[in-house]
Design a protein around this motif. Structure first.
Motif, PDB file in Angstrom:
ATOM      1  N   ASP A   1       0.836  -1.196   0.000  1.00 54.55           N
ATOM      2  CA  ASP A   1       0.000   0.000   0.000  1.00 54.55           C
ATOM      3  C   ASP A   1       0.871   1.247   0.000  1.00 54.55           C
ATOM      4  O   ASP A   1       1.902   1.288   0.681  1.00 54.55           O
ATOM      5  CB  ASP A   1      -0.920   0.008   1.225  1.00 54.55           C
ATOM      6  N   ARG A   2       0.461   2.249  -0.742  1.00 53.74           N
ATOM      7  CA  ARG A   2       1.276   3.463  -0.843  1.00 53.74           C
ATOM      8  C   ARG A   2       1.436   4.169   0.494  1.00 53.74           C
ATOM      9  O   ARG A   2       2.418   4.907   0.703  1.00 53.74           O
ATOM     10  CB  ARG A   2       0.652   4.427  -1.857  1.00 53.74           C
ATOM     11  N   ASP A   3       0.499   3.955   1.432  1.00 55.02           N
ATOM     12  CA  ASP A   3       0.607   4.598   2.746  1.00 55.02           C
ATOM     13  C   ASP A   3       1.824   4.110   3.516  1.00 55.02           C
ATOM     14  O   ASP A   3       2.301   4.792   4.432  1.00 55.02           O
ATOM     15  CB  ASP A   3      -0.658   4.342   3.568  1.00 55.02           C
ATOM     16  N   GLU A   4       2.327   2.930   3.152  1.00 54.67           N
ATOM     17  CA  GLU A   4       3.529   2.423   3.806  1.00 54.67           C
ATOM     18  C   GLU A   4       4.743   3.304   3.520  1.00 54.67           C
ATOM     19  O   GLU A   4       5.694   3.341   4.299  1.00 54.67           O
ATOM     20  CB  GLU A   4       3.803   0.989   3.342  1.00 54.67           C
ATOM     21  N   LEU A   5       4.698   4.017   2.395  1.00 55.27           N
ATOM     22  CA  LEU A   5       5.810   4.877   2.003  1.00 55.27           C
ATOM     23  C   LEU A   5       5.484   6.365   2.145  1.00 55.27           C
ATOM     24  O   LEU A   5       6.394   7.178   2.355  1.00 55.27           O
ATOM     25  CB  LEU A   5       6.203   4.582   0.551  1.00 55.27           C
ATOM     26  N   ASP A   6       4.220   6.712   2.012  1.00 55.60           N
ATOM     27  CA  ASP A   6       3.824   8.125   2.069  1.00 55.60           C
ATOM     28  C   ASP A   6       3.656   8.558   3.523  1.00 55.60           C
ATOM     29  O   ASP A   6       2.551   8.742   4.022  1.00 55.60           O
ATOM     30  CB  ASP A   6       2.531   8.337   1.284  1.00 55.60           C
ATOM     31  N   ARG A   7       4.769   8.696   4.202  1.00 53.86           N
ATOM     32  CA  ARG A   7       4.780   9.074   5.621  1.00 53.86           C
ATOM     33  C   ARG A   7       6.144   9.633   5.965  1.00 53.86           C
ATOM     34  O   ARG A   7       7.098   9.507   5.191  1.00 53.86           O
ATOM     35  CB  ARG A   7       4.501   7.847   6.492  1.00 53.86           C
ATOM     36  N   GLU A   8       6.232  10.253   7.112  1.00 60.17           N
ATOM     37  CA  GLU A   8       7.532  10.721   7.572  1.00 60.17           C
ATOM     38  C   GLU A   8       8.436   9.524   7.819  1.00 60.17           C
ATOM     39  O   GLU A   8       8.010   8.507   8.385  1.00 60.17           O
ATOM     40  CB  GLU A   8       7.372  11.547   8.851  1.00 60.17           C
ATOM     41  N   SER A   9       9.663   9.637   7.383  1.00 59.00           N
ATOM     42  CA  SER A   9      10.579   8.511   7.507  1.00 59.00           C
ATOM     43  C   SER A   9      11.848   8.940   8.236  1.00 59.00           C
ATOM     44  O   SER A   9      12.199  10.116   8.283  1.00 59.00           O
ATOM     45  CB  SER A   9      10.943   7.959   6.128  1.00 59.00           C
ATOM     46  N   ARG A  10      12.543   7.938   8.779  1.00 55.53           N
ATOM     47  CA  ARG A  10      13.842   8.186   9.386  1.00 55.53           C
ATOM     48  C   ARG A  10      14.877   8.395   8.280  1.00 55.53           C
ATOM     49  O   ARG A  10      14.685   7.918   7.150  1.00 55.53           O
ATOM     50  CB  ARG A  10      14.232   7.007  10.267  1.00 55.53           C
ATOM     51  N   PRO A  11      15.980   9.075   8.559  1.00 59.23           N
ATOM     52  CA  PRO A  11      17.003   9.263   7.529  1.00 59.23           C
ATOM     53  C   PRO A  11      17.484   7.949   6.931  1.00 59.23           C
ATOM     54  O   PRO A  11      17.747   7.858   5.731  1.00 59.23           O
ATOM     55  CB  PRO A  11      18.122   9.992   8.276  1.00 59.23           C
ATOM     56  N   LEU A  12      17.599   6.914   7.797  1.00 58.58           N
ATOM     57  CA  LEU A  12      17.942   5.570   7.335  1.00 58.58           C
ATOM     58  C   LEU A  12      16.976   4.590   7.981  1.00 58.58           C
ATOM     59  O   LEU A  12      16.765   4.617   9.191  1.00 58.58           O
ATOM     60  CB  LEU A  12      19.377   5.192   7.717  1.00 58.58           C
ATOM     61  N   ASP A  13      16.395   3.734   7.140  1.00 61.68           N
ATOM     62  CA  ASP A  13      15.455   2.731   7.634  1.00 61.68           C
ATOM     63  C   ASP A  13      15.957   1.354   7.191  1.00 61.68           C
ATOM     64  O   ASP A  13      17.034   1.230   6.605  1.00 61.68           O
ATOM     65  CB  ASP A  13      14.055   3.016   7.094  1.00 61.68           C
TER      66      ASP A  13
END
Length: 327
Positions: free
Chosen positions: A195-207
């Motif tokens: 789902d695109r919501d898995e990526l369309d969010r605030e993220s850490r600099p490295l995950d």
């Protein structure tokens, strides 16, 4: 007489009309009798009068065109040659393909591959051309193909990218916000759908290192999230901004994981690369794949098709039959 769409700005916004004669076709050294064009996101924005796309007034929209040369001052092209054009300012800074004739620069034209009909070439259009440029970039950077992410997977670029990557032997992960399209994405070659919501969010600099490479047509937070999850030495080809123009990331993916962010520009593309991309498109896209991605409309329905595209009611690509196309 050149029947086609003409956009003009007025006090109440843009006035879009299908005219029997759009008048002067502008500068160019090759005249093309257009058989097919298309509706891309830029074309849809042009119909709204978007100033970032509609940069002359009046404007014939259409960043793609396919047809036959009817006059040429360029020694590379002769009357009767089948040609195509993607970008190069068509439908933005000079008149484009949503009219029966177009006057363009011969230096940006590419011969339509013999294996493709006019309709198929227009159906592939800028979306397929951009997807191919992105795939070539991933390949040229020697990225592993064991887990390649494609964002915006239900759109034209994403759909073609999945098919092209699968043909190249990649394991493709498709990111889409439209679960009803899952079956089609798997048919094109996706092994996994997220789902695109898995990526369309605030993220850490490295995950967590998840993707060996990616083709991103979304931008914004999605692209930042993709970069943070790309594996050591991976490549991300960025070719769109549907999710925004900001890129809220840091240098850490680049200096700690040697991730490459490769920009894809289909508008200003050197001729040898244009030709290379179209040779691969003709080789790697089956007719069934093109037919599964492309929807046809007639010239009089171009504006309504643009409205459908902006409203999110379109899956894949829209090809526009401009005049009596034989193929």
């Amino acid at each position: 007489m050149t029947r086609g769409w003409q956009l003009t700005r007025g006090d109440d916004g843009v006035d879009a009309r299908l005219l029997d004669d759009v008048g002067d076709l502008g500068a160019g050294d090759v005249t093309v009798d257009v058989t097919w064009s298309g509706i891309n996101y830029k074309d849809a924005l042009a119909f709204t009068g978007n100033p970032g796309v509609m940069r002359i007034d009046p404007l014939v929209p259409g960043i793609d065109l396919v047809g036959r040369v009817s006059a040429s001052d360029d020694e590379r092209w002769s009357i009767g040659d089948r040609v195509l054009l993607n970008g190069d300012g068509a439908g933005e800074t000079h008149h484009g393909g949503l009219a029966e004739h177009a006057r363009v620069s011969g230096g940006a034209l590419v011969a339509v591959p013999d294996s493709l009909t006019d309709r198929q070439a227009a159906g592939i259009g800028t979306a397929g051309f951009t997807a191919m440029l992105a795939v070539l970039s991933v390949e040229d950077h020697r990225a592993d193909l064991d887990s390649v992410l494609v964002t915006g997977a239900s759109g034209g670029v994403g759909s073609f990218a999945i098919a092209l990557l699968a043909r190249a032997g990649a394991t493709v992960i498709a990111s889409s916000g439209r679960p009803e399209h899952a079956q089609q994405l798997r048919y094109l070659g996706a092994s996994e759908i997220i789902d695109r919501d898995e990526l369309d969010r605030e993220s850490r600099p490295l995950d967590t290192q998840t993707f060996s490479a990616a083709i991103d047509s979304v931008g914004g937070r999605t692209l930042a999230s993709v970069l943070s999850r790309t594996r050591q030495g991976g490549t991300v080809a960025a070719c769109g901004l549907a999710g925004g123009t900001d890129l809220p990331t840091t240098v850490m993916p680049f200096i700690l994981r040697a991730v490459t962010l490769a920009g894809i520009n289909s508008v200003h593309c050197p001729t040898p690369l244009r030709e290379r991309a179209w040779q691969r498109l003709a080789r790697d896209l089956d007719a069934e794949v093109i037919d599964g991605v492309v929807t046809d409309v007639t010239l009089d329905r171009a504006q309504s098709a643009a409205e459908d595209l902006l409203a999110g009611r379109v899956r894949g690509r829209i090809a526009v039959e401009v005049r009596g196309a034989s193929g």
